[in-house]
Design an enzyme around this catalytic site. Structure first.
Site, PDB file in Angstrom:
ATOM      1  N   HIS A 204       0.759  -1.189  -0.001  1.00  0.00           N
ATOM      2  CA  HIS A 204       0.129  -0.052  -0.057  1.00  0.00           C
ATOM      3  C   HIS A 204       0.952   1.182  -0.068  1.00  0.00           C
ATOM      4  CE1 HIS A 204      -3.301  -3.030   1.003  1.00  0.00           C
ATOM      5  NE2 HIS A 204      -4.122  -2.084   0.170  1.00  0.00           N
ATOM      6  N   GLU A 446     -10.734 -11.097  -4.622  1.00  0.00           N
ATOM      7  CA  GLU A 446      -9.078 -10.846  -4.390  1.00  0.00           C
ATOM      8  C   GLU A 446      -8.477 -12.122  -3.356  1.00  0.00           C
ATOM      9  OE1 GLU A 446      -8.508  -7.389  -2.294  1.00  0.00           O
ATOM     10  OE2 GLU A 446     -10.171  -7.549  -0.921  1.00  0.00           O
ATOM     11  N   ASP A 470      -4.018  -8.467  -3.949  1.00  0.00           N
ATOM     12  CA  ASP A 470      -4.412  -9.485  -2.982  1.00  0.00           C
ATOM     13  C   ASP A 470      -4.411 -10.842  -3.736  1.00  0.00           C
ATOM     14  OD1 ASP A 470      -4.023  -8.474  -0.626  1.00  0.00           O
ATOM     15  OD2 ASP A 470      -5.699  -7.284  -0.873  1.00  0.00           O
ATOM     16  N   CYS A 517      -9.533  -3.617 -10.171  1.00  0.00           N
ATOM     17  CA  CYS A 517      -9.130  -2.437  -9.571  1.00  0.00           C
ATOM     18  C   CYS A 517      -7.758  -2.406  -8.979  1.00  0.00           C
ATOM     19  CB  CYS A 517     -10.085  -1.882  -8.591  1.00  0.00           C
ATOM     20  SG  CYS A 517     -10.649  -3.047  -7.276  1.00  0.00           S
TER      21      CYS A 517
END
Ligand code: PEP
Ligand code: MG
Length: 595
Positions: A204, A446, A470, A517
């Site tokens: 992240h 995910e 993920d 996404c």
């Protein structure tokens, strides 16, 4: 400060955001971590006390100089912040008490001020008032400065610091590691580049670095140890290369490359308002991923036609109390209104693993990525979830909001989520508060279990969104934040591609839209493959929208479908990679925009 005659060296890491930056290093200090304890003979104590006093005096005069020159045109908050640090430094508890510690314990100055800091911080932690309690961070920062001087870390001279603060666009942040909570704060600044010793491509922190739209490199291993504050460095985000103290010819070469890069970016602007349509007329939705409501500005500027992923957890970071319903409602409403009726997909809280509110409230688990994260956490904390769902529903009255659930692995979780949503709806109805009764509910695919069972999820949801970051992590058993295994993290692994294909097929069969996404969606090199596999919606950081759109404008669906089929039939990454590279054509920036 360095001159062009300082020894030059190069470091290699993993580029996470392209572009070239040339600027001065600004080390994010971890001096506190380097403090060791040692005993001193009695006859050296006076010298040690003097060393301490000198360090305090150096930091004080540095801060005063910065403060004086800031008054001219710096933002008021910056002056106030330096003023607070000066005040703390002038306080006897920091400037005098450590001297007694040195004397009584016959210890080194660094250790003494650290002991004193720990005591002050403990007192701050007892304070009820959140604002005052947070000031402990200022104490830590001031002590960091003093320790840096004591440790003899080369630092910018006061004048350099002053001009650097005022010209942060020329600063290159050098850190061992940065948490997503720290990185989100950089959004308020305009640094030139960002480099760290550790981190994976889809951590992240890397995602945030990318969203800052500045060159960034992770996994440099020893950058923070080898680079000194103020040194001139070149960051080539595309190649993952850092050049420290470049010589004149290298500097000239990189200035040229930098200009070229900027020119290419400007050229891409020409297709900003062009629709993302393939040569044979297939429309592709290019949406934006955002972390804070203010990101909508860059999303719209890049021509995003919707928000495909609003990561709400960033609203919960760097604070002790959770945002209440009203604060969340205001944030979600702001995004919905700013998008003016265009779709806004808001994901419910995905806290856990590397995304924590603050260092003191970490959700403890032995294996955080496999622990109480995202929807698991929300279902375990029904009040937190209820508050968010109410805020989302209320905001749905002001735009086209859709709710997205992260980390689904079982249908039971989905059904429990639906019950929670119904409860939130019922509570609003009771209070006569309006919301979109038909609000769409989507699920992130995910976790491999969800992809394999995608049909079942699709039949109970309105849409699916594939979180490739993920999905890759869990399929390949590779921690996305761990640079030691970053080389194994490959979106083109045949098993990953198969899971994506299965999800697309499930959506097609049940007439539910499927988007991607994760970071894969923003990789122009993969656009043609993803479109060829059947995706019609991609959501990415705004900075990637134009390069992805350029690929779409060059695409012929019939060719892509055939090519994707061939790639999916392959079982060996070594064959998949060249096959995908074939798809990717060199950018043709002379292409005339179609309207
Ligand atoms: C993903 O996992 O691909 C995703 C989009 O979610 P995040 O990166 O926030 O985990
Ligand atoms: Mg995810």
């Amino acid at each position: 400060m360095t001159s062009l005659s300082d020894p030059s060296f190069t470091l290699h890491g993993v580029g996470v955001s392209s572009g070239i930056a040339i600027g001065h290093a600004h080390l994010i200090s971890h001096a506190l971590l380097e403090v060791v304890h040692y005993q001193l003979p009695a006859h050296l104590i006076d010298d040690e006390i003097k060393r301490f006093s000198d360090a305090i005096a150096t930091v004080k005069s540095d801060l005063e100089l910065i403060n004086d020159s800031l008054r001219k045109n710096a933002p008021a908050e910056l002056g106030a912040f330096i003023g607070t640090h000066l005040m703390m430094l002038n306080d006897k508890s920091l400037s005098e008490s450590p001297k007694s510690i040195i004397k009584n314990e016959l210890c080194n100055a660094e250790w003494a001020i650290k002991l004193q800091m720990d005591e002050i911080v403990e007192q701050f932690e007892q304070i009820e008032d959140t604002y005052l309690r947070e000031r402990k961070q200022d104490v830590i920062q001031v002590v960091e400065r003093v320790i840096k001087v004591l440790l003899g870390h080369p630092s910018l001279s006061s004048e350099q610091q002053t001009s650097a603060l005022q010209q942060e666009r020329k600063l290159i942040l050098v850190a061992h590691d940065i948490s997503p909570a720290d990185a989100i704060q950089f959004k308020q600044h305009e640094f030139a580049a960002f480099i760290t010793d550790v981190g994976g491509v889809t951590s992240h922190t890397a995602i945030l670095a990318r969203s800052l739209n500045i060159p960034s490199i992770v996994a440099l291993q020893k950058a923070r140890d080898l680079i000194h504050d103020g040194e001139l460095i070149i960051v080539d985000g595309k190649q993952g290369v850092v050049i420290v103290n470049p010589d004149k010819s290298i500097l000239t070469e990189y200035k040229l490359r930098q200009n070229q890069w900027e020119l290419e970016q400007q050229k891409l602007q020409r297709i900003k308002s062009t629709k993302a349509v393939t040569l044979d007329g297939t429309n592709i939705d290019l949406f934006a991923n955002i972390e804070v409501p203010e990101d909508v500005v860059s999303a719209k500027a890049a021509g995003a036609t919707g928000i495909g992923l609003y990561r709400t957890e960033f609203l919960f970071m760097n604070r002790r109390e959770m945002p209440d319903e009203e604060e969340q409602f205001i944030a979600y409403k702001k995004v919905a209104e700013a998008m003016n009726g265009a779709p806004v997909v808001i994901r419910t809280l995905d806290l856990g693993a590397d995304k924590q509110m603050n260092p003191d409230t970490v959700i403890e688990c032995a294996n955080p990525a496999l622990g109480l994260r995202a929807i698991r956490y929300c279902l375990a904390e029904p009040q937190i979830f209820h508050t968010q769902l109410r805020a989302l529903l209320r905001a749905s009255n002001f735009g086209s909001i859709k709710i997205l659930i992260p980390m689904l692995s079982t249908l039971a979780e989905l059904r429990q989520t639906k019950l929670s949503l119904e409860r939130a709806k019922a509570s609003l109805r009771k209070q006569n508060i309006k919301f979109d009764e038909n609000i769409a509910l989507g699920g992130m695919i995910e976790i491999p279990a969800a992809a394999i069972n995608a049909e079942a999820f699709a039949s109970e949801l309105d849409f699916l969104s594939i979180g490739t970051n993920d999905l890759i992590q869990y399929t390949l058993a590779i921690d996305r934040t761990d640079d030691a295994v970053a080389h194994l993290y490959n979106p083109l692994h045949p098993s990953v591609l198969k899971l994506i294909a299965m999800t697309i097929k499930a959506g097609e069969k049940l007439g539910k839209s499927v988007s991607v996404c994760g970071e894969m969606a923003g990789e122009a090199k993969l656009t043609k493959l993803l479109i060829g596999m059947g995706l019609r919606q991609l959501s990415m950081h705004p900075s990637h929208i134009l390069s992805v759109k350029q690929q779409i404008l060059h695409s012929q669906m019939s060719k892509l479908n055939k090519g994707a089929k061939k790639v999916l039939a392959l079982t060996d990454i070594e064959k998949i990679e060249p096959a995908v590279a074939k798809f990717y054509s060199a950018s043709n920036l002379r292409l005339k925009p179609r309207h």
